[in-house]
Design a protein around this motif. Structure first.
Motif, PDB file in Angstrom:
ATOM      1  N   PRO A  14       0.828  -1.206   0.000  1.00 51.19           N
ATOM      2  CA  PRO A  14       0.000   0.000   0.000  1.00 51.19           C
ATOM      3  C   PRO A  14       0.865   1.259   0.000  1.00 51.19           C
ATOM      4  CG  PRO A  14      -0.715  -1.552   1.686  1.00 51.19           C
ATOM      5  CD  PRO A  14       0.606  -2.040   1.185  1.00 51.19           C
ATOM      6  N   LEU A  15       0.295   2.352  -0.502  1.00 49.78           N
ATOM      7  CA  LEU A  15       0.994   3.642  -0.517  1.00 49.78           C
ATOM      8  C   LEU A  15       0.831   4.365   0.813  1.00 49.78           C
ATOM      9  CD1 LEU A  15      -0.009   5.091  -4.005  1.00 49.78           C
ATOM     10  CD2 LEU A  15       2.283   4.444  -3.302  1.00 49.78           C
ATOM     11  N   PRO A  63      -2.064  -4.641  -3.097  1.00 49.68           N
ATOM     12  CA  PRO A  63      -1.873  -4.066  -1.759  1.00 49.68           C
ATOM     13  C   PRO A  63      -2.712  -4.717  -0.666  1.00 49.68           C
ATOM     14  CG  PRO A  63      -2.089  -2.335  -3.411  1.00 49.68           C
ATOM     15  CD  PRO A  63      -2.431  -3.612  -4.093  1.00 49.68           C
ATOM     16  N   THR A  64      -3.808  -5.383  -1.043  1.00 50.38           N
ATOM     17  CA  THR A  64      -4.683  -5.996  -0.024  1.00 50.38           C
ATOM     18  C   THR A  64      -4.334  -7.454   0.251  1.00 50.38           C
ATOM     19  OG1 THR A  64      -6.313  -6.617  -1.722  1.00 50.38           O
ATOM     20  CG2 THR A  64      -6.582  -4.456  -0.659  1.00 50.38           C
ATOM     21  N   ALA A  65      -3.328  -7.991  -0.416  1.00 50.64           N
ATOM     22  CA  ALA A  65      -2.966  -9.404  -0.219  1.00 50.64           C
ATOM     23  C   ALA A  65      -2.465  -9.625   1.210  1.00 50.64           C
ATOM     24  CB  ALA A  65      -1.889  -9.809  -1.218  1.00 50.64           C
ATOM     25  N   THR A  66      -2.837 -10.744   1.791  1.00 52.07           N
ATOM     26  CA  THR A  66      -2.416 -11.070   3.155  1.00 52.07           C
ATOM     27  C   THR A  66      -1.106 -11.847   3.140  1.00 52.07           C
ATOM     28  OG1 THR A  66      -3.607 -13.185   3.192  1.00 52.07           O
ATOM     29  CG2 THR A  66      -4.847 -11.207   3.836  1.00 52.07           C
ATOM     30  N   GLN A  67      -0.459 -11.909   4.304  1.00 50.61           N
ATOM     31  CA  GLN A  67       0.770 -12.692   4.438  1.00 50.61           C
ATOM     32  C   GLN A  67       0.503 -14.168   4.135  1.00 50.61           C
ATOM     33  OE1 GLN A  67       3.315 -10.659   4.553  1.00 50.61           O
ATOM     34  NE2 GLN A  67       4.036 -10.547   6.675  1.00 50.61           N
ATOM     35  N   ALA A  68      -0.655 -14.655   4.554  1.00 51.04           N
ATOM     36  CA  ALA A  68      -0.992 -16.058   4.323  1.00 51.04           C
ATOM     37  C   ALA A  68      -1.133 -16.353   2.834  1.00 51.04           C
ATOM     38  CB  ALA A  68      -2.285 -16.420   5.059  1.00 51.04           C
ATOM     39  N   ARG A 111       0.020 -13.552  14.801  1.00 52.42           N
ATOM     40  CA  ARG A 111      -0.095 -14.762  13.974  1.00 52.42           C
ATOM     41  C   ARG A 111      -0.453 -14.426  12.528  1.00 52.42           C
ATOM     42  NH1 ARG A 111       0.655 -18.220  11.231  1.00 52.42           N
ATOM     43  NH2 ARG A 111      -0.046 -20.384  11.219  1.00 52.42           N
ATOM     44  N   ASP A 112      -1.428 -13.535  12.322  1.00 50.84           N
ATOM     45  CA  ASP A 112      -1.855 -13.203  10.964  1.00 50.84           C
ATOM     46  C   ASP A 112      -0.796 -12.429  10.199  1.00 50.84           C
ATOM     47  OD1 ASP A 112      -4.244 -14.457  11.421  1.00 50.84           O
ATOM     48  OD2 ASP A 112      -5.339 -12.615  11.921  1.00 50.84           O
ATOM     49  N   ALA A 113       0.096 -11.749  10.933  1.00 46.93           N
ATOM     50  CA  ALA A 113       1.108 -10.913  10.283  1.00 46.93           C
ATOM     51  C   ALA A 113       2.451 -11.616  10.145  1.00 46.93           C
ATOM     52  CB  ALA A 113       1.279  -9.609  11.065  1.00 46.93           C
ATOM     53  N   GLU A 114       2.544 -12.899  10.498  1.00 52.10           N
ATOM     54  CA  GLU A 114       3.799 -13.621  10.356  1.00 52.10           C
ATOM     55  C   GLU A 114       4.226 -13.668   8.893  1.00 52.10           C
ATOM     56  OE1 GLU A 114       3.822 -16.850  14.036  1.00 52.10           O
ATOM     57  OE2 GLU A 114       3.056 -17.425  12.055  1.00 52.10           O
TER      58      GLU A 114
END
Length: 347
Positions: A14-15, A63-68, A111-114
């Protein structure tokens, strides 16, 4: 058999409020790059007119893609194949400084941001458990990890303290491989132990603030997981003086996860003195990496042509067989995009 050994994914972060957009995600495998017309240039020259270019990759994350989501495509299959088939695999992130590489590779404590690396370590032990259940040989599998960084062409072991942390890189021409001396390899029995070693090493990694990035990685970091097949050596000697023979260890798989330092432009980082020299060394090493990848790609193309003409298809497993993936982390900021183009033309 026809699958490319090197795959490239692009992640667009993201910007911030101060950045200007120049890249859009056009599809799952394409981005659109908007180039402004050259200031003070000749408007009749096509090269100096404003235009939009499309670039294609194996996968593009917006930009909206998650780490998972990023891990699922870039790492999970590579880890499973390496351990299940006894291969080597490498995943690395690269891009301009401030593009989000370290966040993608290491992430945060939530956990979600690993990031890719902690998730990959958990996947390693999931796959090892499956392999152990399916294996029929008389022994077990063992894992060990190492963590080094390359700062100003000096290799340091991040799992050692003090003066003993400096390593040397030696080339073994007889075995056609590179060896690193004085590198500590730590046995680990679980993902938790491996992540603890990762956190310990991160504390020693070189990080500084620049005008372009508040936490700029000043070194290339390489975290390696090695899986070995361990078979009992049994007993030797006569019945009276019997003794235990040492275990037999052979490498089964090796997985390297690499966070490269970001390419830099001095006009953006506003670095001076040693930091400016560091940036020059970083750019120089990234150009060397690009040359290596070009050479490997050319050799692979020549090899494929030779194999096709002779109908010789060699797909044996073993730890020497490698597969790799690169994650090009980037922002849709025009400054970062220009920086990438000036450092490497290997898009």
């Amino acid at each position: 058999p026809n699958r490319a050994q090197i795959q490239v994914a692009v992640r667009v972060r993201p910007l911030s409020e101060a950045e200007e957009c120049c890249i859009e995600v056009a599809a799952d495998t394409a981005i659109a790059v908007r180039r402004e017309c050259a200031v003070g240039g000749n408007g009749f020259l096509r090269s100096q007119r404003g235009r939009t270019e499309e670039r294609f990759f194996d996968r593009v994350f917006g930009p909206t893609a998650t780490q998972a989501e990023v891990f699922e495509w870039t790492c999970r299959k590579q880890v499973a194949m390496a351990i299940g088939q006894g291969r080597s695999a490498t995943v690395f992130v690269y891009g301009a400084t401030g593009a989000g590489k370290t966040h993608t590779m290491f992430g945060e404590s939530d956990r979600d941001a690993e990031g890719l690396l902690p998730r990959a370590l958990q996947e390693v032990f999931v796959e090892l458990e499956k392999l152990s259940d399916q294996s029929k040989f008389d022994g077990h599998f063992a894992a060990k990890v190492s963590f080094l960084d390359i700062y100003n062409e000096t290799v340091r072991d991040l799992l050692q303290d003090g003066s003993g942390a400096t390593c040397k890189v030696l080339e073994d021409s007889r075995e056609n491989r590179v060896k690193i001396t004085n590198l500590r390899e730590v046995p680990v029995a679980s993902a938790g132990e491996a992540i603890a070693a990762l956190k310990l090493g991160l504390q020693a990694r070189k990080v500084e603030a620049t005008a372009a990035n508040a936490r700029s990685s000043r070194s290339h970091a390489v975290f390696t997981v090695t899986i070995e097949r361990v078979e009992s050596g049994g007993m030797s000697g006569n019945p009276i003086f019997r003794r235990q023979k040492p275990d037999s260890r052979t490498q089964h798989a090796k997985i390297c996860l690499i966070d490269l330092a970001g390419s830099e432009r001095a006009t953006q980082t506003q670095n001076t003195g040693q930091a400016l020299k560091d940036g020059a060394k970083i750019n120089q090493s990234l150009l060397a990496l690009a040359n290596c990848i070009d050479a490997l790609a050319a050799r692979n193309n020549n090899s494929n042509s030779s194999n096709n003409s002779s109908n010789n298809n060699n797909n044996s497993g073993g730890a020497g067989t490698s597969g790799g993936g690169g994650v090009a982390a980037g922002s849709n900021n025009s400054n970062n995009h220009n920086n990438n183009n000036n450092t490497s033309n290997n898009n």
